[in-house]
Design an enzyme around this catalytic site. Structure first.
Site, PDB file in Angstrom:
ATOM      1  N   ASP A 214      -3.400  -0.003  -6.072  1.00 27.71           N
ATOM      2  CA  ASP A 214      -2.344   0.264  -5.228  1.00 27.71           C
ATOM      3  C   ASP A 214      -2.405   1.535  -4.823  1.00 27.71           C
ATOM      4  OD1 ASP A 214      -0.910   2.503  -7.162  1.00 27.71           O
ATOM      5  OD2 ASP A 214      -1.907   1.075  -8.424  1.00 27.71           O
ATOM      6  N   ASP A 216      -0.400   4.911  -4.659  1.00 28.41           N
ATOM      7  CA  ASP A 216       0.687   5.715  -5.307  1.00 28.41           C
ATOM      8  C   ASP A 216       2.102   5.760  -4.817  1.00 28.41           C
ATOM      9  OD1 ASP A 216       0.319   6.155  -8.279  1.00 28.41           O
ATOM     10  OD2 ASP A 216       0.706   7.961  -7.810  1.00 28.41           O
TER      11      ASP A 216
END
Length: 274
Positions: A214, A216
């Site tokens: 991902d 952040d």
């Protein structure tokens, strides 16, 4: 698969990571290892990869039952060394602090920043001051092996970057993410410390292989990080990561000539190494 307390043949290489890697072993067996520091996360699954004995340990325990701050890192590293391991490959999930490192990217970091708190971070609690060098936290030969394995299998891998390790188990706030990014760091993780430092204190070679799950929270202003999304991305790329780690096993040098092997030279240790 049977479980024994007697390891018939020492393992040479250790892998600390997610469940499933042992499925590619040709002759897997499980072994319980006792340590002076309590129970490791799980039994060791030992098998053969490219003719080399490898011990696999699920970092978070069976069924991902241990949160990052509850892992017995000392027991894990001690158990691996007790089994004969001298080189450790450490695949892990990370968040990205750089937009160009999107989900699915694989990074071989070369530096670490420790932002954890409250974890037992050393074996040297007693017996006087013992200070190991940690300027370069990861094994140079291990990093080279992973990068070579990636090139040989035509997997895109990013060479280098700083991984900041946070306490968890929560994800970072947007402000924290922006702070980390402004410092020039590349990745954020919850398990890389004290794992790397403890490996150095046992003179083990330690090499992380980081899979980005991902961006952040502070890097992507429109999104927040959720556990469901992280797990989903990791699941989509686990076969790539597993293939890379297994290729790296074959690429690791047969002899240790790196600085990791000499990390404890000249030091008076408060215990006997396994």
């Amino acid at each position: 698969m049977t479980t024994s307390s007697l390891l018939s043949e020492p393992a040479e290489i250790g892998v600390i990571g997610g469940t499933g890697l042992y499925e590619l072993f040709t002759d897997a067996a499980q072994f319980r290892v006792e340590t002076p520091f309590g129970e490791p996360s799980d039994v060791l699954t030992v098998g053969t990869v490219s003719g080399r004995r490898v011990a696999f340990l699920p970092r978070h325990g069976p069924g991902h039952s241990l949160a990052p701050h509850r892992i017995n890192y000392r027991a894990n590293l001690w158990a691996l060394r007790s089994a004969g391991v001298r080189r450790v490959l450490a695949p892990c999930a990370v968040g990205s602090l750089r937009r160009e490192l999107g989900p699915g990217s694989v990074v071989v970091p070369d530096q670490v920043v420790d932002r954890t708190s409250g974890r037992t971070c050393t074996f040297y609690d007693e017996g006087g001051a013992s200070h190991v060098s940690f300027a370069d936290p990861y094994c140079a030969d291990g990093r080279t092996a992973v990068l070579k394995a990636a090139a040989d299998t035509e997997q895109p891998v990013v060479d280098g970057g700083t991984m900041v390790v946070v306490e968890g188990p929560r994800f970072s706030s947007r402000a924290e993410s922006r702070w980390f990014a402004s410092a020039g760091w590349s990745l954020v993780n919850m398990t890389g410390m004290p794992e790397a430092a403890l490996a150095r204190e046992l003179a083990l070679c330690y090499t992380p292989v980081a899979l980005v799950t991902d961006l952040d929270a502070g890097i992507d202003a429109d999104e927040s990080v959720t556990q469901e999304d992280v797990y989903a991305v990791f699941a989509r790329h686990i076969e790539r990561l597993r293939a890379l780690v297994l290729s790296a096993v074959d690429a690791l040098p047969r002899e240790r000539t790196c600085d990791c092997a000499r990390a404890l030279d000249g030091m008076a240790l408060p215990f006997d190494l396994p």
